[in-house]
Design a protein around this motif. Structure first.
Motif, mmCIF file in Angstrom:
data_model
loop_
_atom_site.group_PDB
_atom_site.id
_atom_site.type_symbol
_atom_site.label_atom_id
_atom_site.label_comp_id
_atom_site.label_asym_id
_atom_site.label_seq_id
_atom_site.Cartn_x
_atom_site.Cartn_y
_atom_site.Cartn_z
ATOM 1 N N ASP A 1 0.956 -1.299 -0.189
ATOM 2 C CA ASP A 1 0.209 0.113 0.117
ATOM 3 C C ASP A 1 0.942 1.312 -0.084
ATOM 4 N N LEU A 2 1.853 1.159 -0.889
ATOM 5 C CA LEU A 2 2.767 2.369 -1.035
ATOM 6 C C LEU A 2 2.162 3.676 -1.602
ATOM 7 N N ASP A 3 2.082 4.708 -1.089
ATOM 8 C CA ASP A 3 1.587 5.936 -1.310
ATOM 9 C C ASP A 3 2.840 7.012 -1.525
ATOM 10 N N VAL A 4 3.037 7.649 -2.580
ATOM 11 C CA VAL A 4 4.342 8.670 -2.537
ATOM 12 C C VAL A 4 3.685 9.867 -3.012
ATOM 13 N N TYR A 5 4.051 10.836 -2.087
ATOM 14 C CA TYR A 5 3.963 12.332 -2.194
ATOM 15 C C TYR A 5 4.937 13.182 -2.397
ATOM 16 N N TYR A 6 4.525 14.305 -3.533
ATOM 17 C CA TYR A 6 5.467 15.502 -3.261
ATOM 18 C C TYR A 6 4.496 16.571 -2.790
ATOM 19 N N GLY A 7 4.873 16.924 -1.539
ATOM 20 C CA GLY A 7 3.995 17.800 -0.884
ATOM 21 C C GLY A 7 2.569 17.198 -0.686
ATOM 22 N N ASP A 8 1.676 18.049 -1.223
ATOM 23 C CA ASP A 8 0.212 17.574 -1.327
ATOM 24 C C ASP A 8 -0.090 16.627 -2.339
ATOM 25 N N PHE A 9 0.658 16.687 -3.318
ATOM 26 C CA PHE A 9 0.513 15.871 -4.720
ATOM 27 C C PHE A 9 0.708 14.264 -4.369
ATOM 28 N N MET B 1 15.941 7.570 -1.466
ATOM 29 C CA MET B 1 16.170 8.861 -2.364
ATOM 30 C C MET B 1 15.194 9.729 -2.494
ATOM 31 N N HIS B 2 13.872 9.225 -2.387
ATOM 32 C CA HIS B 2 12.795 10.155 -2.698
ATOM 33 C C HIS B 2 12.610 11.373 -1.633
ATOM 34 N N GLU B 3 12.887 10.928 -0.366
ATOM 35 C CA GLU B 3 12.845 12.107 0.642
ATOM 36 C C GLU B 3 14.048 13.236 0.491
ATOM 37 N N VAL B 4 14.985 13.049 -0.252
ATOM 38 C CA VAL B 4 15.702 14.198 -0.437
ATOM 39 C C VAL B 4 15.188 15.532 -0.850
ATOM 40 N N ILE B 5 14.247 15.165 -1.629
ATOM 41 C CA ILE B 5 13.258 16.216 -2.211
ATOM 42 C C ILE B 5 12.508 16.977 -1.396
ATOM 43 N N PRO B 6 12.568 18.247 -0.986
ATOM 44 C CA PRO B 6 11.682 18.709 0.237
ATOM 45 C C PRO B 6 10.220 18.626 0.069
ATOM 46 N N GLY B 7 9.736 18.155 1.091
ATOM 47 C CA GLY B 7 8.045 18.001 1.083
ATOM 48 C C GLY B 7 7.785 16.527 0.586
ATOM 49 N N ALA B 8 8.732 15.835 0.384
ATOM 50 C CA ALA B 8 8.587 14.460 -0.172
ATOM 51 C C ALA B 8 8.307 13.435 0.883
ATOM 52 N N ARG B 9 7.377 12.554 0.987
ATOM 53 C CA ARG B 9 7.171 11.471 1.682
ATOM 54 C C ARG B 9 6.401 10.270 1.420
ATOM 55 N N VAL B 10 6.316 9.170 2.125
ATOM 56 C CA VAL B 10 5.647 8.079 1.891
ATOM 57 C C VAL B 10 4.732 7.668 2.850
ATOM 58 N N ASP B 11 3.661 7.009 2.420
ATOM 59 C CA ASP B 11 2.971 6.404 3.379
ATOM 60 C C ASP B 11 2.782 4.893 3.056
ATOM 61 N N GLY B 12 2.625 3.851 3.822
ATOM 62 C CA GLY B 12 2.791 2.357 3.606
ATOM 63 C C GLY B 12 4.181 2.032 3.887
ATOM 64 N N SER B 13 4.589 0.900 3.430
ATOM 65 C CA SER B 13 5.893 0.269 3.881
ATOM 66 C C SER B 13 6.750 -0.311 2.763
ATOM 67 N N VAL B 14 7.964 -0.273 3.081
ATOM 68 C CA VAL B 14 8.914 -0.542 2.127
ATOM 69 C C VAL B 14 9.812 -1.460 3.079
ATOM 70 N N LYS B 15 9.872 -2.859 2.694
ATOM 71 C CA LYS B 15 10.587 -3.755 3.539
ATOM 72 C C LYS B 15 11.595 -4.540 2.860
ATOM 73 N N ILE B 16 12.990 -4.646 3.257
ATOM 74 C CA ILE B 16 13.629 -5.625 2.442
ATOM 75 C C ILE B 16 14.063 -6.467 3.775
ATOM 76 N N ASN B 17 14.061 -7.889 3.210
ATOM 77 C CA ASN B 17 13.952 -8.953 4.175
ATOM 78 C C ASN B 17 13.300 -8.810 5.451
ATOM 79 N N GLY B 18 12.201 -8.204 5.361
ATOM 80 C CA GLY B 18 11.359 -8.017 6.612
ATOM 81 C C GLY B 18 11.588 -6.724 7.188
ATOM 82 N N GLU B 19 12.618 -5.792 6.998
ATOM 83 C CA GLU B 19 12.832 -4.900 7.891
ATOM 84 C C GLU B 19 12.209 -3.586 7.035
ATOM 85 N N ASP B 20 11.459 -3.088 7.877
ATOM 86 C CA ASP B 20 10.837 -1.607 7.368
ATOM 87 C C ASP B 20 11.993 -0.664 7.015
#
Length: 259
Positions: free
Chosen positions: A9-17, A53-72
């Protein structure tokens, strides 16, 4: 050690977008996964969430999860720098550090992570990484020359050597051949085939033939229109995506009817 990647359920935002909505997928270890779809559908944005790398952009964020071998990856105690060491990135345009030598380019990430190295150890890392990127034989006699002295295709392999020198688990590639000639492209594709024995690889490509040639599985992203979020439409074995896609949008795209 190659790693499995799971997004839920990964949602990726730039600010409100909302740029990418509701992506759930599992990427198997030691495989190549291609992300395809029209421009602006969120492929590169999604790719950049896999190493924060996404969050290097100001206002960028994610909801949901990204796991690598089970670690968020986005857990409160997780250091993004550590994530980027485990999950290497190769960009669209070869970007060696122009003032650094070929050897220092390879060692850039290693030094960033661990400081000074004894010369013998540094030399061994350089040789191993350049061999891993199929570049050693071409450059072993000029390791002190600037990285920018290499051809475009060699520069891209140098960037791959730089990525693998820190011994990551995953390698992300954002259209790694789009700036290269056909011969260099073949060299990178052959290299991807070899690297998947040790790494989990995710590649964004606009080149359908390339996706068909290099990947085990393909994810097709699309968007409903300008200003709408990109979504994962279909994700399956590459042979099925190109020969018997289940979704009409996928069928239209791989047949070249849009995009």
């Amino acid at each position: 050690m190659a790693m499995q990647i799971d997004t839920e359920d990964l949602d990726v935002y730039y600010g409100d977008f909302l740029a990418v909505e509701g992506v759930s997928m599992t990427i198997a270890p030691r495989s190549v996964t291609a992300l395809i779809g029209p421009s602006g559908c969120g492929k590169s944005t999604f790719l950049r969430t896999l190493n924060r790398m996404h969050e290097v952009i100001p206002g960028a964020r994610v909801d949901g999860s990204v796991k690598i071998n089970g670690e968020d990856l986005y857990g409160s105690k997780v250091d993004p720098v550590d994530v980027r060491r485990k999950v290497g990135m190769v960009f669209q345009r070869p970007n060696p550090f122009p003032t650094m030598s070929i050897a220092d380019n390879v060692l850039a990430g290693v030094k960033l992570n661990g400081g000074r190295l004894p010369k013998a150890e540094a030399d061994a890392i350089v040789e191993k990484a350049l061999r891993g990127a199929n570049l050693w034989e071409e450059v072993k006699d000029r390791l002190d020359k600037p990285g920018s002295s290499l051809s475009g295709g060699q520069q891209q392999r140098l960037c791959i050597a730089r990525a693998i020198a820190v011994e990551p688990d995953v390698i992300l590639m954002d259209e790694p051949c789009s700036a290269l000639d056909p011969i260099s492209t073949i060299a990178i594709e052959e290299l991807i085939e070899q690297l998947k024995a040790d790494y989990t690889i995710v590649i964004v490509t606009h080149n359908m033939q390339q996706a068909a040639r290099v990947s085990d599985r393909t994810a097709f992203f699309n968007l409903a229109g300008a200003g709408k979020p990109g979504k994962l439409v279909e994700y399956d074995d590459t042979s099925l995506i190109f020969s018997a896609p289940k979704n009409k949008q996928t069928a239209d795209y791989v047949a070249g009817r849009f995009g």
